[in-house]
Design a protein around this motif. Structure first.
Motif, PDB file in Angstrom:
ATOM      1  N   GLN A   1       0.841  -1.191   0.000  1.00 39.64           N
ATOM      2  CA  GLN A   1       0.000   0.000   0.000  1.00 39.64           C
ATOM      3  C   GLN A   1       0.876   1.241   0.000  1.00 39.64           C
ATOM      4  O   GLN A   1       1.729   1.415   0.851  1.00 39.64           O
ATOM      5  CB  GLN A   1      -0.891   0.016   1.252  1.00 39.64           C
ATOM      6  N   VAL A   2       0.669   2.105  -0.975  1.00 47.24           N
ATOM      7  CA  VAL A   2       1.418   3.360  -1.051  1.00 47.24           C
ATOM      8  C   VAL A   2       0.786   4.380  -0.110  1.00 47.24           C
ATOM      9  O   VAL A   2      -0.438   4.525  -0.061  1.00 47.24           O
ATOM     10  CB  VAL A   2       1.412   3.893  -2.495  1.00 47.24           C
ATOM     11  N   GLN A   3       1.626   5.062   0.637  1.00 49.90           N
ATOM     12  CA  GLN A   3       1.155   6.134   1.508  1.00 49.90           C
ATOM     13  C   GLN A   3       1.763   7.453   1.057  1.00 49.90           C
ATOM     14  O   GLN A   3       2.939   7.497   0.681  1.00 49.90           O
ATOM     15  CB  GLN A   3       1.516   5.843   2.962  1.00 49.90           C
ATOM     16  N   LEU A   4       0.970   8.521   1.116  1.00 51.74           N
ATOM     17  CA  LEU A   4       1.396   9.844   0.669  1.00 51.74           C
ATOM     18  C   LEU A   4       1.196  10.846   1.796  1.00 51.74           C
ATOM     19  O   LEU A   4       0.126  10.871   2.422  1.00 51.74           O
ATOM     20  CB  LEU A   4       0.582  10.275  -0.555  1.00 51.74           C
ATOM     21  N   VAL A   5       2.209  11.676   2.036  1.00 55.66           N
ATOM     22  CA  VAL A   5       2.126  12.692   3.073  1.00 55.66           C
ATOM     23  C   VAL A   5       2.550  14.031   2.487  1.00 55.66           C
ATOM     24  O   VAL A   5       3.699  14.178   2.042  1.00 55.66           O
ATOM     25  CB  VAL A   5       3.009  12.335   4.280  1.00 55.66           C
ATOM     26  N   GLU A   6       1.640  14.985   2.512  1.00 59.54           N
ATOM     27  CA  GLU A   6       1.929  16.322   1.975  1.00 59.54           C
ATOM     28  C   GLU A   6       2.481  17.236   3.069  1.00 59.54           C
ATOM     29  O   GLU A   6       2.187  17.059   4.253  1.00 59.54           O
ATOM     30  CB  GLU A   6       0.665  16.968   1.402  1.00 59.54           C
ATOM     31  N   SER A   7       3.235  18.241   2.632  1.00 57.54           N
ATOM     32  CA  SER A   7       3.719  19.280   3.532  1.00 57.54           C
ATOM     33  C   SER A   7       3.959  20.542   2.730  1.00 57.54           C
ATOM     34  O   SER A   7       4.014  20.503   1.496  1.00 57.54           O
ATOM     35  CB  SER A   7       5.009  18.844   4.249  1.00 57.54           C
ATOM     36  N   GLY A   8       4.095  21.666   3.442  1.00 58.83           N
ATOM     37  CA  GLY A   8       4.470  22.902   2.786  1.00 58.83           C
ATOM     38  C   GLY A   8       3.361  23.913   2.603  1.00 58.83           C
ATOM     39  O   GLY A   8       3.607  25.016   2.117  1.00 58.83           O
ATOM     40  N   GLY A   9       2.147  23.571   2.972  1.00 63.10           N
ATOM     41  CA  GLY A   9       1.070  24.535   2.834  1.00 63.10           C
ATOM     42  C   GLY A   9       1.226  25.671   3.826  1.00 63.10           C
ATOM     43  O   GLY A   9       2.088  25.649   4.709  1.00 63.10           O
ATOM     44  N   GLY A  10       0.372  26.673   3.681  1.00 66.05           N
ATOM     45  CA  GLY A  10       0.418  27.797   4.587  1.00 66.05           C
ATOM     46  C   GLY A  10      -0.348  28.971   4.030  1.00 66.05           C
ATOM     47  O   GLY A  10      -1.153  28.823   3.108  1.00 66.05           O
ATOM     48  N   SER A  11      -0.088  30.130   4.611  1.00 71.53           N
ATOM     49  CA  SER A  11      -0.760  31.354   4.194  1.00 71.53           C
ATOM     50  C   SER A  11       0.234  32.286   3.524  1.00 71.53           C
ATOM     51  O   SER A  11       1.367  32.425   3.987  1.00 71.53           O
ATOM     52  CB  SER A  11      -1.384  32.047   5.404  1.00 71.53           C
ATOM     53  N   VAL A  12      -0.201  32.939   2.476  1.00 69.92           N
ATOM     54  CA  VAL A  12       0.662  33.846   1.731  1.00 69.92           C
ATOM     55  C   VAL A  12      -0.206  34.930   1.099  1.00 69.92           C
ATOM     56  O   VAL A  12      -1.396  34.722   0.851  1.00 69.92           O
ATOM     57  CB  VAL A  12       1.459  33.066   0.655  1.00 69.92           C
ATOM     58  N   GLN A  13       0.395  36.071   0.846  1.00 68.05           N
ATOM     59  CA  GLN A  13      -0.327  37.139   0.166  1.00 68.05           C
ATOM     60  C   GLN A  13      -0.340  36.892  -1.335  1.00 68.05           C
ATOM     61  O   GLN A  13       0.555  36.223  -1.876  1.00 68.05           O
ATOM     62  CB  GLN A  13       0.306  38.483   0.483  1.00 68.05           C
ATOM     63  N   ALA A  14      -1.328  37.441  -1.985  1.00 68.22           N
ATOM     64  CA  ALA A  14      -1.419  37.322  -3.438  1.00 68.22           C
ATOM     65  C   ALA A  14      -0.122  37.820  -4.082  1.00 68.22           C
ATOM     66  O   ALA A  14       0.448  38.832  -3.654  1.00 68.22           O
ATOM     67  CB  ALA A  14      -2.607  38.124  -3.955  1.00 68.22           C
ATOM     68  N   GLY A  15       0.311  37.073  -5.072  1.00 66.48           N
ATOM     69  CA  GLY A  15       1.565  37.387  -5.734  1.00 66.48           C
ATOM     70  C   GLY A  15       2.756  36.647  -5.168  1.00 66.48           C
ATOM     71  O   GLY A  15       3.839  36.632  -5.773  1.00 66.48           O
ATOM     72  N   GLY A  16       2.564  36.030  -4.027  1.00 67.01           N
ATOM     73  CA  GLY A  16       3.650  35.311  -3.378  1.00 67.01           C
ATOM     74  C   GLY A  16       3.808  33.897  -3.896  1.00 67.01           C
ATOM     75  O   GLY A  16       3.145  33.484  -4.863  1.00 67.01           O
ATOM     76  N   SER A  17       4.693  33.141  -3.246  1.00 65.60           N
ATOM     77  CA  SER A  17       5.018  31.779  -3.671  1.00 65.60           C
ATOM     78  C   SER A  17       4.951  30.815  -2.499  1.00 65.60           C
ATOM     79  O   SER A  17       5.161  31.198  -1.347  1.00 65.60           O
ATOM     80  CB  SER A  17       6.434  31.736  -4.261  1.00 65.60           C
ATOM     81  N   LEU A  18       4.653  29.571  -2.817  1.00 64.42           N
ATOM     82  CA  LEU A  18       4.705  28.479  -1.866  1.00 64.42           C
ATOM     83  C   LEU A  18       5.195  27.245  -2.586  1.00 64.42           C
ATOM     84  O   LEU A  18       4.969  27.099  -3.801  1.00 64.42           O
ATOM     85  CB  LEU A  18       3.326  28.175  -1.262  1.00 64.42           C
ATOM     86  N   SER A  19       5.833  26.353  -1.838  1.00 61.56           N
ATOM     87  CA  SER A  19       6.277  25.097  -2.410  1.00 61.56           C
ATOM     88  C   SER A  19       5.705  23.951  -1.601  1.00 61.56           C
ATOM     89  O   SER A  19       5.887  23.899  -0.381  1.00 61.56           O
ATOM     90  CB  SER A  19       7.807  25.029  -2.406  1.00 61.56           C
ATOM     91  N   LEU A  20       5.003  23.051  -2.260  1.00 62.03           N
ATOM     92  CA  LEU A  20       4.427  21.879  -1.613  1.00 62.03           C
ATOM     93  C   LEU A  20       5.293  20.659  -1.895  1.00 62.03           C
ATOM     94  O   LEU A  20       5.874  20.538  -2.979  1.00 62.03           O
ATOM     95  CB  LEU A  20       3.017  21.622  -2.121  1.00 62.03           C
ATOM     96  N   SER A  21       5.348  19.762  -0.914  1.00 62.63           N
ATOM     97  CA  SER A  21       6.069  18.502  -1.078  1.00 62.63           C
ATOM     98  C   SER A  21       5.148  17.350  -0.735  1.00 62.63           C
ATOM     99  O   SER A  21       4.255  17.483   0.104  1.00 62.63           O
ATOM    100  CB  SER A  21       7.290  18.461  -0.159  1.00 62.63           C
ATOM    101  N   CYS A  22       5.408  16.219  -1.376  1.00 57.83           N
ATOM    102  CA  CYS A  22       4.650  15.012  -1.086  1.00 57.83           C
ATOM    103  C   CYS A  22       5.637  13.858  -0.998  1.00 57.83           C
ATOM    104  O   CYS A  22       6.370  13.585  -1.956  1.00 57.83           O
ATOM    105  CB  CYS A  22       3.621  14.747  -2.177  1.00 57.83           C
ATOM    106  N   ALA A  23       5.664  13.208   0.156  1.00 58.56           N
ATOM    107  CA  ALA A  23       6.553  12.069   0.365  1.00 58.56           C
ATOM    108  C   ALA A  23       5.766  10.778   0.216  1.00 58.56           C
ATOM    109  O   ALA A  23       4.742  10.589   0.880  1.00 58.56           O
ATOM    110  CB  ALA A  23       7.178  12.155   1.751  1.00 58.56           C
ATOM    111  N   ALA A  24       6.266   9.905  -0.642  1.00 58.59           N
ATOM    112  CA  ALA A  24       5.607   8.625  -0.886  1.00 58.59           C
ATOM    113  C   ALA A  24       6.389   7.495  -0.231  1.00 58.59           C
ATOM    114  O   ALA A  24       7.619   7.478  -0.265  1.00 58.59           O
ATOM    115  CB  ALA A  24       5.492   8.377  -2.383  1.00 58.59           C
ATOM    116  N   SER A  25       5.678   6.562   0.361  1.00 55.16           N
ATOM    117  CA  SER A  25       6.313   5.384   0.950  1.00 55.16           C
ATOM    118  C   SER A  25       5.554   4.139   0.502  1.00 55.16           C
ATOM    119  O   SER A  25       4.407   4.222   0.079  1.00 55.16           O
ATOM    120  CB  SER A  25       6.336   5.479   2.472  1.00 55.16           C
TER     121      SER A  25
END
Length: 123
Positions: A1-25
């Motif tokens: 069974q593959v498991q996925l865990v996301e990280s990196g979300g948050g709050s940002v102002q318009a025009g800004g940047s965010l990076s999301l990650s997903c770790a698979a096991s």
């Protein structure tokens, strides 16, 4: 069974940047396509970006083309979503998904899902 865990979300102002990650096991070697979906309150889950195979073929929803970039590591254990020039309409819960065999951004095609990470963009 593959498991996925996301990280990196948050709050940002318009025009800004965010990076999301997903770790698979688990048995990730069998996974061809990995993708990011998002779901805002009261709306259906929609595909954002997908990346497939060793060729790293990718596909994006029109709403994020030119702003978001999906990538995947060589070990097939991580998938990333770099989000630039964020807009308020990008606010949603973002989900990592795996298991599809084509680059179509259709939720029923994906077998494995993470729990999601929240992205909030304020204007």
């Amino acid at each position: 069974q593959v498991q996925l865990v996301e990280s990196g979300g948050g709050s940002v102002q318009a025009g800004g940047s965010l990076s999301l990650s997903c770790a698979a096991s688990g048995p990730t070697v069998s996974i061809k396509c990995m993708a990011w979906f998002r779901q805002a309150p009261g709306k259906e889950r929609e595909g954002v970006a997908v990346i497939c195979g060793r060729s790293r073929d990718s596909n994006y929803d029109d709403s994020v083309k030119g702003r978001f970039t999906i990538s995947r590591d060589n070990a097939e254990k991580m998938v990333y979503l770099q989000m630039n020039s964020l807009k308020s309409e990008d606010s949603a819960m973002y989900y990592c998904a795996a298991g599809a065999t084509s680059s179509l951004l259709l939720a029923p095609a994906y077998t494995f899902w993470g729990q999601g990470t929240q992205v909030t963009v304020s204007s």
